[in-house]
Design a protein around this motif. Sequence first.
Motif, PDB file in Angstrom:
ATOM      1  N   ALA A 140      13.188  14.093  -1.591  1.00 58.71           N
ATOM      2  CA  ALA A 140      13.601  14.403  -0.028  1.00 58.71           C
ATOM      3  C   ALA A 140      12.357  14.604   0.460  1.00 58.71           C
ATOM      4  O   ALA A 140      12.200  14.320   1.702  1.00 58.71           O
ATOM      5  CB  ALA A 140      14.647  15.500  -0.088  1.00 58.71           C
ATOM      6  N   ALA A 141      11.442  15.620   0.158  1.00 55.62           N
ATOM      7  CA  ALA A 141      10.112  16.018   0.917  1.00 55.62           C
ATOM      8  C   ALA A 141       9.244  14.927   1.048  1.00 55.62           C
ATOM      9  O   ALA A 141       8.697  14.675   1.982  1.00 55.62           O
ATOM     10  CB  ALA A 141       9.411  17.096   0.129  1.00 55.62           C
ATOM     11  N   ASP A 142       9.334  14.014  -0.187  1.00 51.57           N
ATOM     12  CA  ASP A 142       8.308  12.857  -0.157  1.00 51.57           C
ATOM     13  C   ASP A 142       9.065  11.809   0.993  1.00 51.57           C
ATOM     14  O   ASP A 142       8.131  11.202   1.791  1.00 51.57           O
ATOM     15  CB  ASP A 142       8.169  12.159  -1.137  1.00 51.57           C
ATOM     16  CG  ASP A 142       7.611  12.832  -2.219  1.00 51.57           C
ATOM     17  OD1 ASP A 142       6.609  13.870  -1.778  1.00 51.57           O
ATOM     18  OD2 ASP A 142       7.730  12.864  -3.647  1.00 51.57           O
ATOM     19  N   PHE A 143      10.177  11.710   1.235  1.00 56.82           N
ATOM     20  CA  PHE A 143      10.868  10.782   2.011  1.00 56.82           C
ATOM     21  C   PHE A 143      10.587  11.405   3.526  1.00 56.82           C
ATOM     22  O   PHE A 143      10.256  10.430   4.333  1.00 56.82           O
ATOM     23  CB  PHE A 143      12.554  10.933   1.755  1.00 56.82           C
ATOM     24  CG  PHE A 143      13.038  10.189   2.899  1.00 56.82           C
ATOM     25  CD1 PHE A 143      12.842   9.115   3.314  1.00 56.82           C
ATOM     26  CD2 PHE A 143      14.157  11.072   3.462  1.00 56.82           C
ATOM     27  CE1 PHE A 143      13.853   8.343   4.417  1.00 56.82           C
ATOM     28  CE2 PHE A 143      14.975  10.475   4.477  1.00 56.82           C
ATOM     29  CZ  PHE A 143      14.636   9.231   5.025  1.00 56.82           C
ATOM     30  N   VAL A 144      10.502  12.441   3.691  1.00 58.78           N
ATOM     31  CA  VAL A 144      10.356  13.010   5.355  1.00 58.78           C
ATOM     32  C   VAL A 144       8.998  12.900   5.320  1.00 58.78           C
ATOM     33  O   VAL A 144       8.545  12.465   6.576  1.00 58.78           O
ATOM     34  CB  VAL A 144      11.081  14.557   5.321  1.00 58.78           C
ATOM     35  CG1 VAL A 144      10.609  15.064   6.638  1.00 58.78           C
ATOM     36  CG2 VAL A 144      12.425  14.602   5.185  1.00 58.78           C
ATOM     37  N   LYS A 145       8.108  13.195   4.446  1.00 59.71           N
ATOM     38  CA  LYS A 145       6.927  13.162   4.607  1.00 59.71           C
ATOM     39  C   LYS A 145       6.346  11.633   4.887  1.00 59.71           C
ATOM     40  O   LYS A 145       5.518  11.423   5.763  1.00 59.71           O
ATOM     41  CB  LYS A 145       6.019  13.755   3.513  1.00 59.71           C
ATOM     42  CG  LYS A 145       4.497  14.000   3.468  1.00 59.71           C
ATOM     43  CD  LYS A 145       3.837  14.652   2.269  1.00 59.71           C
ATOM     44  CE  LYS A 145       4.447  15.826   2.038  1.00 59.71           C
ATOM     45  NZ  LYS A 145       3.731  16.529   0.857  1.00 59.71           N
ATOM     46  N   ALA A 146       6.779  10.790   4.177  1.00 67.15           N
ATOM     47  CA  ALA A 146       6.528   9.416   4.518  1.00 67.15           C
ATOM     48  C   ALA A 146       6.810   8.865   5.991  1.00 67.15           C
ATOM     49  O   ALA A 146       6.108   8.209   6.519  1.00 67.15           O
ATOM     50  CB  ALA A 146       7.413   8.373   3.557  1.00 67.15           C
ATOM     51  N   PHE A 147       7.961   9.530   6.630  1.00 65.55           N
ATOM     52  CA  PHE A 147       8.234   9.340   7.861  1.00 65.55           C
ATOM     53  C   PHE A 147       7.493   9.992   8.749  1.00 65.55           C
ATOM     54  O   PHE A 147       7.064   9.262   9.931  1.00 65.55           O
ATOM     55  CB  PHE A 147       9.657   9.585   8.031  1.00 65.55           C
ATOM     56  CG  PHE A 147      10.225   9.426   9.443  1.00 65.55           C
ATOM     57  CD1 PHE A 147      10.582   8.131  10.010  1.00 65.55           C
ATOM     58  CD2 PHE A 147      10.119  10.328  10.542  1.00 65.55           C
ATOM     59  CE1 PHE A 147      11.035   8.114  11.291  1.00 65.55           C
ATOM     60  CE2 PHE A 147      10.756  10.382  11.886  1.00 65.55           C
ATOM     61  CZ  PHE A 147      11.123   8.924  12.316  1.00 65.55           C
ATOM     62  N   ARG A 197      11.352  23.474   0.588  1.00 69.03           N
ATOM     63  CA  ARG A 197       9.987  22.322   0.989  1.00 69.03           C
ATOM     64  C   ARG A 197      10.097  22.250   2.463  1.00 69.03           C
ATOM     65  O   ARG A 197      11.010  22.193   3.275  1.00 69.03           O
ATOM     66  CB  ARG A 197      10.152  20.876   0.404  1.00 69.03           C
ATOM     67  CG  ARG A 197      10.186  20.967  -1.056  1.00 69.03           C
ATOM     68  CD  ARG A 197       8.969  21.289  -1.596  1.00 69.03           C
ATOM     69  NE  ARG A 197       8.953  21.006  -3.182  1.00 69.03           N
ATOM     70  CZ  ARG A 197       9.232  21.458  -4.034  1.00 69.03           C
ATOM     71  NH1 ARG A 197       9.609  22.843  -3.644  1.00 69.03           N
ATOM     72  NH2 ARG A 197       9.121  21.482  -5.333  1.00 69.03           N
ATOM     73  N   LYS A 198       8.641  22.719   2.950  1.00 66.75           N
ATOM     74  CA  LYS A 198       8.418  22.757   4.514  1.00 66.75           C
ATOM     75  C   LYS A 198       7.431  21.509   4.703  1.00 66.75           C
ATOM     76  O   LYS A 198       6.511  21.406   4.117  1.00 66.75           O
ATOM     77  CB  LYS A 198       7.948  23.862   4.875  1.00 66.75           C
ATOM     78  CG  LYS A 198       8.889  24.959   4.755  1.00 66.75           C
ATOM     79  CD  LYS A 198       8.314  26.475   5.073  1.00 66.75           C
ATOM     80  CE  LYS A 198       9.273  27.497   4.928  1.00 66.75           C
ATOM     81  NZ  LYS A 198       8.748  28.820   5.207  1.00 66.75           N
ATOM     82  N   ILE A 199       7.817  20.543   5.573  1.00 65.35           N
ATOM     83  CA  ILE A 199       7.086  19.583   6.047  1.00 65.35           C
ATOM     84  C   ILE A 199       6.687  19.793   7.506  1.00 65.35           C
ATOM     85  O   ILE A 199       7.536  19.689   8.374  1.00 65.35           O
ATOM     86  CB  ILE A 199       7.853  18.379   5.771  1.00 65.35           C
ATOM     87  CG1 ILE A 199       8.071  18.002   4.279  1.00 65.35           C
ATOM     88  CG2 ILE A 199       7.058  17.233   6.249  1.00 65.35           C
ATOM     89  CD1 ILE A 199       9.593  18.508   3.757  1.00 65.35           C
TER      90      ILE A 199
END
Length: 236
Positions: free
Chosen positions: A117-124, A60-62
Amino acid sequence: MATINIDANNFEPRKPPKRKNDSSAMEVETHNGIEGRVRKQPKPKRLRTKSYSESKDNVRKIPVPAHRYTPLKENWLKIFTPIVEHLKLQVRFNLKTRNVEIKTCDETDDIGNLQKAADFVKAFVYGFDVDDALALLRLDDLFIETFEIKDVKTLKGDHQSRAIGRLAGKGGRTKFTIENVTKTRIVLADSKIHILGSYQNIQLARRAICNLILGSPPSKVYGQLRNIASRVSERM
């Protein structure tokens, strides 16, 4: 008529002009009585190994906008630790593409952890605090909904600025009130609005925000929120 004497012994056919790629200059090999030119081995192509960021499977890439570089750097340890230690994933920040890249490894127990983890980083990246975004890892029924003011009503210039002011309130009081009543977290990023919470709570918060955008006074929205809060407490 004059006669021309031709010596048959010294007669040789005219040699054709040498080509650039003359066979005499090439290597010739005989195999089982068959003569032929040696096929030159083509230069081996440079094998391009897939790097960590190029493999598309289980990655996943954010993308990180420029204004979130500094907060990401300051809170990197808080982001890195739960992803690596609890979710058993690999994570890094690619300086060239400005993306946070998350990848599974042999120690990963559940493939669903990758999306968490992708949703967590995206939320930040959207602007939520790390502690609030960590709830996405601990609870399963949390979501993030994003919409813009123009999705509710087309506003431009000062009208849009006033709508953002109504959403925030004096000192952020209106936004905090909506968050506390609906048990959500809200981020106002210019004309974009991000809401973090459960599905039902997001709908309540969005309804209150839409009423404010459409021009309802905050006092009326507060009254509607009080009624909703009392109903929720009775159900509990």
